[in-house]
Scaffold this motif. Sequence first.
Motif, PDB file in Angstrom:
ATOM      1  N   GLY A 158       0.790  -1.220   0.000  1.00 40.42           N
ATOM      2  CA  GLY A 158       0.000   0.000   0.000  1.00 40.42           C
ATOM      3  C   GLY A 158       0.822   1.270   0.000  1.00 40.42           C
ATOM      4  O   GLY A 158       0.333   2.333   0.388  1.00 40.42           O
ATOM      5  N   LEU A 159       2.058   1.189  -0.458  1.00 38.78           N
ATOM      6  CA  LEU A 159       2.944   2.352  -0.451  1.00 38.78           C
ATOM      7  C   LEU A 159       2.869   3.099  -1.781  1.00 38.78           C
ATOM      8  O   LEU A 159       2.561   2.529  -2.822  1.00 38.78           O
ATOM      9  N   THR A 160       3.185   4.382  -1.725  1.00 34.84           N
ATOM     10  CA  THR A 160       3.371   5.173  -2.938  1.00 34.84           C
ATOM     11  C   THR A 160       4.815   5.009  -3.386  1.00 34.84           C
ATOM     12  O   THR A 160       5.739   5.206  -2.592  1.00 34.84           O
ATOM     13  N   VAL A 161       5.011   4.628  -4.639  1.00 31.59           N
ATOM     14  CA  VAL A 161       6.346   4.376  -5.181  1.00 31.59           C
ATOM     15  C   VAL A 161       6.592   5.345  -6.330  1.00 31.59           C
ATOM     16  O   VAL A 161       5.846   5.360  -7.313  1.00 31.59           O
ATOM     17  N   VAL A 162       7.632   6.163  -6.213  1.00 35.28           N
ATOM     18  CA  VAL A 162       7.970   7.148  -7.248  1.00 35.28           C
ATOM     19  C   VAL A 162       9.330   6.775  -7.845  1.00 35.28           C
ATOM     20  O   VAL A 162      10.356   6.842  -7.160  1.00 35.28           O
ATOM     21  N   PRO A 163       9.383   6.345  -9.112  1.00 37.20           N
ATOM     22  CA  PRO A 163      10.669   6.028  -9.743  1.00 37.20           C
ATOM     23  C   PRO A 163      11.538   7.280  -9.868  1.00 37.20           C
ATOM     24  O   PRO A 163      11.047   8.345 -10.234  1.00 37.20           O
ATOM     25  N   LEU A 164      12.809   7.122  -9.575  1.00 37.06           N
ATOM     26  CA  LEU A 164      13.748   8.237  -9.707  1.00 37.06           C
ATOM     27  C   LEU A 164      14.723   8.017 -10.861  1.00 37.06           C
ATOM     28  O   LEU A 164      14.980   8.921 -11.638  1.00 37.06           O
ATOM     29  N   MET A 165      15.283   6.813 -10.954  1.00 31.55           N
ATOM     30  CA  MET A 165      16.263   6.573 -12.010  1.00 31.55           C
ATOM     31  C   MET A 165      16.542   5.073 -12.138  1.00 31.55           C
ATOM     32  O   MET A 165      16.239   4.287 -11.228  1.00 31.55           O
ATOM     33  N   THR A 166      17.130   4.706 -13.261  1.00 30.79           N
ATOM     34  CA  THR A 166      17.651   3.354 -13.479  1.00 30.79           C
ATOM     35  C   THR A 166      19.162   3.449 -13.577  1.00 30.79           C
ATOM     36  O   THR A 166      19.682   4.248 -14.361  1.00 30.79           O
ATOM     37  N   GLU A 167      19.857   2.645 -12.788  1.00 28.24           N
ATOM     38  CA  GLU A 167      21.323   2.688 -12.779  1.00 28.24           C
ATOM     39  C   GLU A 167      21.890   1.356 -13.263  1.00 28.24           C
ATOM     40  O   GLU A 167      21.607   0.312 -12.672  1.00 28.24           O
ATOM     41  N   PRO A 168      22.689   1.363 -14.340  1.00 27.51           N
ATOM     42  CA  PRO A 168      23.314   0.119 -14.805  1.00 27.51           C
ATOM     43  C   PRO A 168      24.324  -0.401 -13.789  1.00 27.51           C
ATOM     44  O   PRO A 168      24.970   0.383 -13.067  1.00 27.51           O
ATOM     45  N   LEU A 169      24.466  -1.711 -13.741  1.00 30.62           N
ATOM     46  CA  LEU A 169      25.486  -2.358 -12.913  1.00 30.62           C
ATOM     47  C   LEU A 169      26.533  -2.935 -13.853  1.00 30.62           C
ATOM     48  O   LEU A 169      26.253  -3.859 -14.618  1.00 30.62           O
ATOM     49  N   ASP A 170      27.718  -2.377 -13.809  1.00 30.92           N
ATOM     50  CA  ASP A 170      28.797  -2.789 -14.693  1.00 30.92           C
ATOM     51  C   ASP A 170      29.721  -3.779 -13.996  1.00 30.92           C
ATOM     52  O   ASP A 170      29.639  -3.991 -12.780  1.00 30.92           O
ATOM     53  N   VAL A 171      30.611  -4.367 -14.774  1.00 27.36           N
ATOM     54  CA  VAL A 171      31.657  -5.212 -14.200  1.00 27.36           C
ATOM     55  C   VAL A 171      32.880  -4.342 -13.964  1.00 27.36           C
ATOM     56  O   VAL A 171      33.387  -3.697 -14.883  1.00 27.36           O
TER      57      VAL A 171
END
Length: 307
Positions: A158-171
């Motif tokens: 029941g939470l409000t979820v606001v997307p902020l960003m997508t961050e790639p995970l590199d090697v």
Amino acid sequence: MDVQRLELLRELAERRSITEVARATHRTPSAVSQQLKVLEREAGLPLTERSGRGLILTDAGRALARSATDVAVALARARAVWDEFRNDATGEVSLVTFPTAGEMLLPGALKNLAQVPGLVVNCTDKDPELSDFPALTAEYDIVLAYSLRGQLPWGGRGLTVVPLMTEPLDVGLPAGHRLASRSWITPADVIGETWIGAPDGYPFERILHQIEQTAGSQITVAQQFADLRVIEAFVMAGLGIALVPRYTWGGDQPGKLLLKPLRGVDAERQIVALMRPDRAERLAVRTVLEVLRTEAARVQAQHALTS
């Protein structure tokens, strides 16, 4: 029904303990129990029942607790409309973040928010396991959290979820590594490599399992650390390779740690703001969120220009 008593029932639904409700609302446990009994008489149905040494909500109690959330949201929305009418975003906003998001987003955001008269943002950091992020919304107005693609550890809360960003995970590779000249890396490329990993149960572990499945070969994890900076130090020392967030790695020793995009698996994390729905209605909270979104977009654009 009294709004404050409804709020106590909602808190009990969230915290699942009279003692915790008392602590959060600055009451004694006996005072909380007394107010819930009054609410129960007003409702005309049992709202709680004994379970072991504690209390749990009945079906009626859970239904009324959901209604209490609706009431809280409606009241917060009404206050927000009035604040907008007066153009008044004053007040205190509490925020908790995991460390790397705090390092990446908060300095710039708080510098901009300092220009908003009467708005005070109190920040702190924690590094909880993924499943613990939602519980922090009971203590803070805004919780900065992350999950991997396909994971929704806060669904159904029941939470409000606001997307902020997508961050790639590199090697992350040490300088001079055999893969240093590659533009990107696949799971097959890292067969036989030694990894510096995160503790069991942390989200990045799931990506290592995906690499194993795609490559058809088991990964060797030599060391496990929760602190990203320690992981980076081990990689730079040539003790292994690791998954490293692209935007939030240290970056203070260029050339000693090389980041290579990982292809063939979903290697990215979603950074979001979690809130109770009533707190998300506050104009002060929405003002902070808007600045966080702007700062996240700036960070992403900056990395796009330099990559």
